[in-house]
Write a protein that holds these residues in place. Sequence first.
Motif, PDB file in Angstrom:
ATOM      1  N   ALA A 212      21.973  66.501  -1.813  1.00 44.31           N
ATOM      2  CA  ALA A 212      23.398  66.909  -2.181  1.00 44.31           C
ATOM      3  C   ALA A 212      23.404  68.319  -2.925  1.00 44.31           C
ATOM      4  O   ALA A 212      23.326  68.540  -3.904  1.00 44.31           O
ATOM      5  CB  ALA A 212      24.018  65.783  -2.993  1.00 44.31           C
ATOM      6  N   PRO A 213      22.989  69.391  -2.177  1.00 46.23           N
ATOM      7  CA  PRO A 213      22.938  70.773  -2.723  1.00 46.23           C
ATOM      8  C   PRO A 213      24.035  71.281  -3.614  1.00 46.23           C
ATOM      9  O   PRO A 213      25.197  71.021  -3.334  1.00 46.23           O
ATOM     10  CB  PRO A 213      22.498  71.609  -1.545  1.00 46.23           C
ATOM     11  CG  PRO A 213      23.057  71.235  -0.486  1.00 46.23           C
ATOM     12  CD  PRO A 213      22.776  69.568  -0.693  1.00 46.23           C
ATOM     13  N   VAL A 214      23.762  71.453  -4.864  1.00 47.52           N
ATOM     14  CA  VAL A 214      24.831  71.967  -5.970  1.00 47.52           C
ATOM     15  C   VAL A 214      24.888  73.434  -5.720  1.00 47.52           C
ATOM     16  O   VAL A 214      25.965  73.992  -5.930  1.00 47.52           O
ATOM     17  CB  VAL A 214      24.833  71.264  -7.062  1.00 47.52           C
ATOM     18  CG1 VAL A 214      23.447  71.781  -8.040  1.00 47.52           C
ATOM     19  CG2 VAL A 214      25.922  71.515  -7.669  1.00 47.52           C
TER      20      VAL A 214
ATOM     21  N   SER B  31      29.050  68.814  -1.555  1.00 46.83           N
ATOM     22  CA  SER B  31      28.387  68.841  -2.991  1.00 46.83           C
ATOM     23  C   SER B  31      28.130  70.167  -3.538  1.00 46.83           C
ATOM     24  O   SER B  31      27.837  70.275  -4.361  1.00 46.83           O
ATOM     25  CB  SER B  31      26.923  68.013  -2.653  1.00 46.83           C
ATOM     26  OG  SER B  31      26.185  68.928  -1.819  1.00 46.83           O
ATOM     27  N   LEU B  32      28.489  71.377  -2.688  1.00 43.97           N
ATOM     28  CA  LEU B  32      28.226  72.741  -3.011  1.00 43.97           C
ATOM     29  C   LEU B  32      29.167  73.149  -4.064  1.00 43.97           C
ATOM     30  O   LEU B  32      30.322  73.130  -3.977  1.00 43.97           O
ATOM     31  CB  LEU B  32      28.006  73.556  -2.015  1.00 43.97           C
ATOM     32  CG  LEU B  32      27.505  74.888  -2.113  1.00 43.97           C
ATOM     33  CD1 LEU B  32      25.843  74.927  -2.408  1.00 43.97           C
ATOM     34  CD2 LEU B  32      27.733  76.048  -0.983  1.00 43.97           C
ATOM     35  N   GLY B  33      28.287  73.624  -5.262  1.00 41.37           N
ATOM     36  CA  GLY B  33      29.511  73.988  -6.278  1.00 41.37           C
ATOM     37  C   GLY B  33      29.345  75.662  -6.120  1.00 41.37           C
ATOM     38  O   GLY B  33      30.383  76.175  -6.536  1.00 41.37           O
TER      39      GLY B  33
ATOM     40  N   VAL C 158      29.250  86.017  -5.158  1.00 35.91           N
ATOM     41  CA  VAL C 158      29.408  84.545  -5.695  1.00 35.91           C
ATOM     42  C   VAL C 158      30.393  83.983  -5.258  1.00 35.91           C
ATOM     43  O   VAL C 158      31.569  84.318  -5.303  1.00 35.91           O
ATOM     44  CB  VAL C 158      29.150  84.669  -7.336  1.00 35.91           C
ATOM     45  CG1 VAL C 158      29.152  83.401  -7.937  1.00 35.91           C
ATOM     46  CG2 VAL C 158      28.158  85.487  -7.843  1.00 35.91           C
ATOM     47  N   TRP C 159      30.152  82.856  -4.738  1.00 37.67           N
ATOM     48  CA  TRP C 159      31.372  81.873  -4.156  1.00 37.67           C
ATOM     49  C   TRP C 159      31.053  80.467  -5.325  1.00 37.67           C
ATOM     50  O   TRP C 159      30.226  80.103  -5.183  1.00 37.67           O
ATOM     51  CB  TRP C 159      31.105  81.221  -2.761  1.00 37.67           C
ATOM     52  CG  TRP C 159      31.702  82.360  -1.874  1.00 37.67           C
ATOM     53  CD1 TRP C 159      32.742  82.239  -1.097  1.00 37.67           C
ATOM     54  CD2 TRP C 159      30.656  83.166  -0.951  1.00 37.67           C
ATOM     55  NE1 TRP C 159      32.889  83.418  -0.020  1.00 37.67           N
ATOM     56  CE2 TRP C 159      31.435  83.875  -0.045  1.00 37.67           C
ATOM     57  CE3 TRP C 159      29.449  83.360  -1.294  1.00 37.67           C
ATOM     58  CZ2 TRP C 159      31.076  84.986   0.641  1.00 37.67           C
ATOM     59  CZ3 TRP C 159      28.876  84.598  -0.589  1.00 37.67           C
ATOM     60  CH2 TRP C 159      29.764  85.053   0.415  1.00 37.67           C
ATOM     61  N   THR C 160      32.251  80.321  -5.985  1.00 33.97           N
ATOM     62  CA  THR C 160      32.281  79.187  -6.801  1.00 33.97           C
ATOM     63  C   THR C 160      33.242  78.305  -6.491  1.00 33.97           C
ATOM     64  O   THR C 160      34.401  78.595  -6.419  1.00 33.97           O
ATOM     65  CB  THR C 160      32.334  79.579  -8.263  1.00 33.97           C
ATOM     66  OG1 THR C 160      31.360  80.488  -8.655  1.00 33.97           O
ATOM     67  CG2 THR C 160      32.212  78.539  -9.206  1.00 33.97           C
TER      68      THR C 160
ATOM     69  N   VAL D  31      27.551  79.281 -13.320  1.00 31.48           N
ATOM     70  CA  VAL D  31      27.255  78.214 -12.500  1.00 31.48           C
ATOM     71  C   VAL D  31      27.865  76.978 -13.096  1.00 31.48           C
ATOM     72  O   VAL D  31      27.135  76.399 -13.695  1.00 31.48           O
ATOM     73  CB  VAL D  31      26.012  77.939 -11.939  1.00 31.48           C
ATOM     74  CG1 VAL D  31      25.646  77.044 -10.960  1.00 31.48           C
ATOM     75  CG2 VAL D  31      25.204  79.588 -11.369  1.00 31.48           C
ATOM     76  N   PRO D  32      29.244  76.793 -12.842  1.00 32.18           N
ATOM     77  CA  PRO D  32      29.755  75.657 -13.716  1.00 32.18           C
ATOM     78  C   PRO D  32      29.031  74.174 -13.384  1.00 32.18           C
ATOM     79  O   PRO D  32      29.052  73.614 -14.259  1.00 32.18           O
ATOM     80  CB  PRO D  32      31.249  75.722 -13.183  1.00 32.18           C
ATOM     81  CG  PRO D  32      31.366  77.134 -12.803  1.00 32.18           C
ATOM     82  CD  PRO D  32      29.991  77.506 -12.404  1.00 32.18           C
ATOM     83  N   ALA D  33      28.710  74.048 -12.062  1.00 33.97           N
ATOM     84  CA  ALA D  33      28.308  72.644 -11.730  1.00 33.97           C
ATOM     85  C   ALA D  33      26.962  72.309 -12.315  1.00 33.97           C
ATOM     86  O   ALA D  33      26.632  71.358 -12.524  1.00 33.97           O
ATOM     87  CB  ALA D  33      27.896  72.721 -10.278  1.00 33.97           C
TER      88      ALA D  33
END
Length: 186
Positions: free
Chosen positions: A98-100, A127-129, A143-145, A167-169
Amino acid sequence: MTVQTPVPMDKATFLGWAERQEENYELVRGRVVMMTGGPRGHSQILFNLATALDTRIDLDTWAVLPEFGVDVGPATIRFPDIVVDPAGGAMTDRTATAPVLIAEVMSPSSERIDLGDKAAEYLRLPSLGTYLVVASDEIKLWVWTRTATGFSSGPVVLGDIAASVEVPALGIALPLAEIYARVQLD
């Protein structure tokens, strides 16, 4: 730079085969693609980014995995430069669970793939943040968030060495000065 071979494979066969190879490969739409190594700047940025992540994250919760597999579709497995995945996965795992965070250090020859195909594939992962693309020939990050409404249609572009990537996640910020430390840019 990439070299595509005409050898079609399924994911399970590819993972077993790739494990026995000295070179690095990805499986793209069922085709084996050889990935070539990058220059010194690429390696330094990769090391700096992995170190910056490793010193900031909760190591009981997350693992920083360089060049680890990510299953992005029915016939595609990518090996991004950095994956942050939940800690505690089986030692025999060959792909992230589940890569974040996923990061690619981009060379001029990989720009179309890193900002195009890979971005489209990674941004579909539930799962990606955060997806980061880090230029190796200039101070520039894409940067994609993920927000509550999903990913925006395009990345935020950072180019100031004094900036940081939020990186909020993971609850962290990554200073560009650390990512580009000891990198000699022309």
